[in-house]
Design a protein around this motif. Structure first.
Motif, PDB file in Angstrom:
ATOM      1  N   ILE A  55     -12.264  52.966 -29.089  1.00  0.00           N
ATOM      2  CA  ILE A  55     -12.620  54.450 -29.286  1.00  0.00           C
ATOM      3  C   ILE A  55     -13.665  54.939 -28.731  1.00  0.00           C
ATOM      4  N   ALA A  56     -14.648  54.006 -28.464  1.00  0.00           N
ATOM      5  CA  ALA A  56     -15.919  54.278 -27.829  1.00  0.00           C
ATOM      6  C   ALA A  56     -15.597  54.659 -26.354  1.00  0.00           C
ATOM      7  N   MET A  57     -14.730  53.985 -25.681  1.00  0.00           N
ATOM      8  CA  MET A  57     -14.239  54.325 -24.383  1.00  0.00           C
ATOM      9  C   MET A  57     -13.209  55.520 -24.331  1.00  0.00           C
ATOM     10  N   GLY A  58     -13.215  56.309 -25.248  1.00  0.00           N
ATOM     11  CA  GLY A  58     -12.504  57.459 -25.058  1.00  0.00           C
ATOM     12  C   GLY A  58     -10.893  57.346 -25.464  1.00  0.00           C
ATOM     13  N   TYR A  59     -10.638  56.411 -25.971  1.00  0.00           N
ATOM     14  CA  TYR A  59      -9.198  56.021 -26.413  1.00  0.00           C
ATOM     15  C   TYR A  59      -9.012  56.240 -27.876  1.00  0.00           C
ATOM     16  N   ASP A  60      -8.160  55.713 -28.639  1.00  0.00           N
ATOM     17  CA  ASP A  60      -7.778  55.768 -30.078  1.00  0.00           C
ATOM     18  C   ASP A  60      -7.594  54.312 -30.642  1.00  0.00           C
ATOM     19  N   ALA A  61      -7.413  54.587 -32.090  1.00  0.00           N
ATOM     20  CA  ALA A  61      -7.165  53.181 -32.768  1.00  0.00           C
ATOM     21  C   ALA A  61      -5.960  52.702 -32.358  1.00  0.00           C
ATOM     22  N   ILE A  62      -4.822  53.436 -32.119  1.00  0.00           N
ATOM     23  CA  ILE A  62      -3.513  53.182 -32.027  1.00  0.00           C
ATOM     24  C   ILE A  62      -3.550  52.265 -30.546  1.00  0.00           C
ATOM     25  N   THR A  63      -4.355  52.596 -29.555  1.00  0.00           N
ATOM     26  CA  THR A  63      -4.378  51.731 -28.412  1.00  0.00           C
ATOM     27  C   THR A  63      -5.200  50.292 -28.872  1.00  0.00           C
ATOM     28  N   GLY A  64      -6.174  50.310 -29.366  1.00  0.00           N
ATOM     29  CA  GLY A  64      -6.630  49.082 -30.130  1.00  0.00           C
ATOM     30  C   GLY A  64      -5.460  48.186 -30.892  1.00  0.00           C
ATOM     31  N   ILE A  65      -4.828  48.798 -31.807  1.00  0.00           N
ATOM     32  CA  ILE A  65      -3.811  48.061 -32.487  1.00  0.00           C
ATOM     33  C   ILE A  65      -2.757  47.484 -31.407  1.00  0.00           C
ATOM     34  N   MET A  66      -2.428  48.123 -30.361  1.00  0.00           N
ATOM     35  CA  MET A  66      -1.350  47.813 -29.401  1.00  0.00           C
ATOM     36  C   MET A  66      -1.664  46.757 -28.798  1.00  0.00           C
ATOM     37  N   ILE A  67      -3.331  46.876 -28.122  1.00  0.00           N
ATOM     38  CA  ILE A  67      -3.532  45.352 -27.473  1.00  0.00           C
ATOM     39  C   ILE A  67      -4.157  44.176 -28.334  1.00  0.00           C
ATOM     40  N   THR A  68      -4.072  44.229 -29.319  1.00  0.00           N
ATOM     41  CA  THR A  68      -4.358  43.298 -30.487  1.00  0.00           C
ATOM     42  C   THR A  68      -3.119  42.932 -31.194  1.00  0.00           C
ATOM     43  N   TYR A  69      -2.970  43.363 -32.132  1.00  0.00           N
ATOM     44  CA  TYR A  69      -1.948  43.092 -33.115  1.00  0.00           C
ATOM     45  C   TYR A  69      -0.478  43.089 -32.424  1.00  0.00           C
ATOM     46  N   VAL A  70      -0.203  44.172 -31.979  1.00  0.00           N
ATOM     47  CA  VAL A  70       1.216  44.492 -31.309  1.00  0.00           C
ATOM     48  C   VAL A  70       1.525  43.383 -30.400  1.00  0.00           C
ATOM     49  N   ALA A  71       0.529  43.081 -29.491  1.00  0.00           N
ATOM     50  CA  ALA A  71       0.584  42.116 -28.399  1.00  0.00           C
ATOM     51  C   ALA A  71       0.570  40.626 -29.145  1.00  0.00           C
ATOM     52  N   GLU A  80      -5.159  35.973 -37.332  1.00  0.00           N
ATOM     53  CA  GLU A  80      -6.245  36.047 -36.205  1.00  0.00           C
ATOM     54  C   GLU A  80      -6.582  37.206 -35.563  1.00  0.00           C
ATOM     55  N   ALA A  81      -5.625  38.152 -35.602  1.00  0.00           N
ATOM     56  CA  ALA A  81      -5.775  39.441 -34.961  1.00  0.00           C
ATOM     57  C   ALA A  81      -6.658  40.611 -35.626  1.00  0.00           C
ATOM     58  N   ILE A  82      -6.614  40.390 -37.121  1.00  0.00           N
ATOM     59  CA  ILE A  82      -7.459  40.959 -37.901  1.00  0.00           C
ATOM     60  C   ILE A  82      -9.060  41.171 -37.547  1.00  0.00           C
ATOM     61  N   PRO A  83      -9.583  40.056 -37.293  1.00  0.00           N
ATOM     62  CA  PRO A  83     -11.247  40.118 -37.115  1.00  0.00           C
ATOM     63  C   PRO A  83     -11.337  40.392 -35.748  1.00  0.00           C
ATOM     64  N   PHE A  84     -10.254  39.977 -34.948  1.00  0.00           N
ATOM     65  CA  PHE A  84     -10.284  40.869 -33.141  1.00  0.00           C
ATOM     66  C   PHE A  84     -10.512  42.155 -33.238  1.00  0.00           C
ATOM     67  N   ALA A  85      -9.493  42.841 -34.060  1.00  0.00           N
ATOM     68  CA  ALA A  85      -9.323  44.497 -34.229  1.00  0.00           C
ATOM     69  C   ALA A  85     -10.533  44.949 -34.477  1.00  0.00           C
ATOM     70  N   MET A  86     -11.257  44.340 -35.449  1.00  0.00           N
ATOM     71  CA  MET A  86     -12.669  44.929 -35.912  1.00  0.00           C
ATOM     72  C   MET A  86     -13.574  45.097 -34.878  1.00  0.00           C
ATOM     73  N   ILE A  87     -13.398  44.195 -33.769  1.00  0.00           N
ATOM     74  CA  ILE A  87     -14.234  44.559 -32.521  1.00  0.00           C
ATOM     75  C   ILE A  87     -13.683  45.495 -31.393  1.00  0.00           C
ATOM     76  N   VAL A  88     -12.383  45.004 -31.315  1.00  0.00           N
ATOM     77  CA  VAL A  88     -11.538  45.877 -30.093  1.00  0.00           C
ATOM     78  C   VAL A  88     -11.381  47.395 -30.374  1.00  0.00           C
ATOM     79  N   VAL A  89     -10.896  47.455 -31.958  1.00  0.00           N
ATOM     80  CA  VAL A  89     -10.726  49.031 -32.259  1.00  0.00           C
ATOM     81  C   VAL A  89     -11.927  49.970 -31.928  1.00  0.00           C
ATOM     82  N   PRO A  90     -13.067  49.551 -32.401  1.00  0.00           N
ATOM     83  CA  PRO A  90     -14.400  50.531 -32.055  1.00  0.00           C
ATOM     84  C   PRO A  90     -14.446  50.498 -30.419  1.00  0.00           C
ATOM     85  N   ILE A  91     -14.382  49.367 -29.645  1.00  0.00           N
ATOM     86  CA  ILE A  91     -14.596  49.288 -28.078  1.00  0.00           C
ATOM     87  C   ILE A  91     -13.670  50.484 -27.515  1.00  0.00           C
TER      88      ILE A  91
END
Length: 509
Positions: A184-200, A171-182
């Motif tokens: 990155i738009a906030m000034g972070y990177d995809a690694i941050t998005g992966i950490m707070i979704t799949y890694v978590a 289920e983390a895959i579809p959530f990553a589709m939303i969180v990763v762009p968010i």
């Protein structure tokens, strides 16, 4: 020669191998093992155990003492070396791509996970085509200026809880589709998005007190009361979740100061360019956008309800997200979001699936490694059975606390080959549980070693369909991810080792 030129020349001289290249050479190594390691086989039995909700579950598991090396008529061990090619649907080393993709069932690896990834990609292709997610992101950025970093601990905690409570993974895959762009738009990177979704989710999965697809099955087949050991695991979950949040927060703050330090800097350009200059535009957030986002929210609630209440799995979850995407597309057509038409629903579904084809192929190819080794059926003669039995014997000859740690190490390595949490539990725990009795540690400790080894290494093994799906969403190559993640993996392994050894010393039961 200047230092800059030397650095540039060095960076050009070594490039991390592509994921497909890594899998190819692992397949060749697995094929070599079939010439060196004899076939082994277990007798099997059906084990029925009571789940936490009172219902019963049944698993086919190996009988440890029944292991035997397969011999020929002369009494010599049989080694069936795998050839490069085998016709008529057989498994040869170079058949791994097709056979891996076509293997399994809709309930798991490989064909089920491949279909899941493609359907999820298509569904979110439709959702993203409406422009609702983009409008919501830009609107949220304006409202949260100066408070962006709060998204890290809040989302990390929620996803970690999802992994701990209902075994959140795919289920983390579809959530990553939303969180990763968010992010990155906030000034972070995809690694941050992966950490707070799949890694978590996988930290929650690894330290869970009730995960129905991991710890509950492991306890059931090991003869340990399901849901037992709650307080130790709950404290462990809090500890590792705090570690994950802290590590991610520190990293994210550093990257926000200088994005060029990110290993995903180049691949993030896809999302950065999409949002470039739009942050200053007066976003018109319309009723149609709100209805699409409401559809996503209700869809997520539906998925969680289905998993928790009715144990929905891959086929059901994929269909739920498909319906979510279809409804979002219809809303987009009715409200003319981004001038959407009916044909746009079809084309955006196709484009969304296309974006994740690479990740889906990896899942199938990685499963080809297992097929070359003979598969994971303990009742069939395979090289994997022999390896499993041999390592079990080696672990059993060590002192108790050391044996517990080696169980953890073994589970961490074995997860490369059998990445399914429930599959690994059914295959390994019937061997590890009686082994724990022999070496003087509790079966609860053996279960702990299994869940930590399985969960944490899901963050790095390229055979994980969930990981490769999330990396596909983030447009990040596995080699770059592994290079960055290996340090965090080391931290988790060391801390996990401490918990396993402490649990062995205190007689965790």
């Amino acid at each position: 020669m200047s230092t800059e030129v030397k650095k540039e020349k060095k960076s050009r001289s070594f490039r991390t191998p592509d994921t497909y290249v890594i899998i190819f050479f692992v397949v060749l190594f697995a094929a070599l093992l079939t010439y060196l390691v004899p076939l082994g086989q277990f007798d099997t039995q059906e084990v029925t155990f009571q789940k936490a909700d009172g219902s019963e579950d049944t698993r086919t598991v190996p009988i440890p003492e029944s292991f035997r090396i397969v011999t020929n008529e002369n009494g010599n061990p049989v080694k069936e070396g795998v050839g490069l090619f085998k016709p008529f649907g057989g498994v040869g080393a170079l058949n791994y791509a097709f056979e891996g993709l076509a293997s399994g069932s809709k309930w798991g690896t490989a064909v089920g996970v491949v279909a899941f990834i493609l359907v999820i990609g298509g569904a979110f292709g439709i959702i993203l085509r409406t422009g609702a997610v983009e409008a919501g992101i830009l609107s949220m950025i304006k409202k949260t200026q100066g408070k962006e970093s709060l998204i890290i601990p809040i989302l990390f905690l929620l996803f970690s809880a999802g992994g701990a409570i209902f075994g959140m993974g795919e289920e983390a895959i579809p959530f990553a589709m939303i969180v990763v762009p968010i992010v990155i738009a906030m000034g972070y990177d995809a690694i941050t998005g992966i950490m707070i979704t799949y890694v978590a989710t996988q930290i929650g999965f690894a330290t869970s007190w009730q995960n129905p697809f991991g710890v509950a099955i492991a306890q059931g087949v090991s003869g340990v009361p399901v849901m037992s050991g709650f307080w130790f695991r709950f404290i462990m979950w809090i500890f590792f979740t705090v570690v994950g949040i802290t590590y991610t927060w520190i990293y994210a703050k550093k990257i926000k100061k200088d994005l060029t330090k990110s290993v995903s800097y180049e691949s993030d350009a896809f999302y950065r360019e999409d949002f470039k200059g739009k942050e200053h535009i007066d976003v018109k957030f319309e009723l149609g956008h709100a209805l699409v986002l409401l559809t996503i929210l209700l869809g997520v609630i539906w998925v969680v309800w289905g998993v928790v209440k009715h144990a929905y799995y891959i086929p059901s979850i994929a269909s739920q997200f498909f319906i979510m995407g279809l409804v979002a597309g219809i809303i987009g057509v009715i409200f003319k979001l981004n001038d959407m038409t009916l044909n746009d629903i079809a084309t955006s579904f196709r484009d969304g699936a296309k974006d994740l084809v690479g990740a889906a192929l990896v899942v199938g190819m990685a499963n080809g490694i297992i097929l070359v080794l003979g598969g994971t059926n303990p009742g069939e003669p395979t090289v994997l059975n022999t390896i499993l039995h041999s390592i079990g014997n080696a672990v059993g000859s060590l002192p108790s606390a050391v044996s517990a740690w080696f169980m953890y190490l073994f589970q961490s390595i074995f997860n490369f080959f059998v990445v399914s949490g429930s599959g690994q539990a059914a295959l390994v725990m019937p061997l590890m549980a009686p082994l724990a009795d022999i070496v003087g540690v509790t079966r609860q400790v053996a279960v702990l070693a299994y869940q930590l080894g399985d969960g944490f290494t899901n963050l790095i093994v390229p055979t994980s369909g969930c990981l490769m799906g999330v990396l596909g969403v983030a447009k990040l190559d596995w080699g770059k991810w592994a290079k960055w993640q290996i340090k965090f993996q080391g931290i988790l392994f060391v801390l996990g080792s401490v918990f396993v050894i402490v649990a062995a010393l205190i007689g965790f039961n």
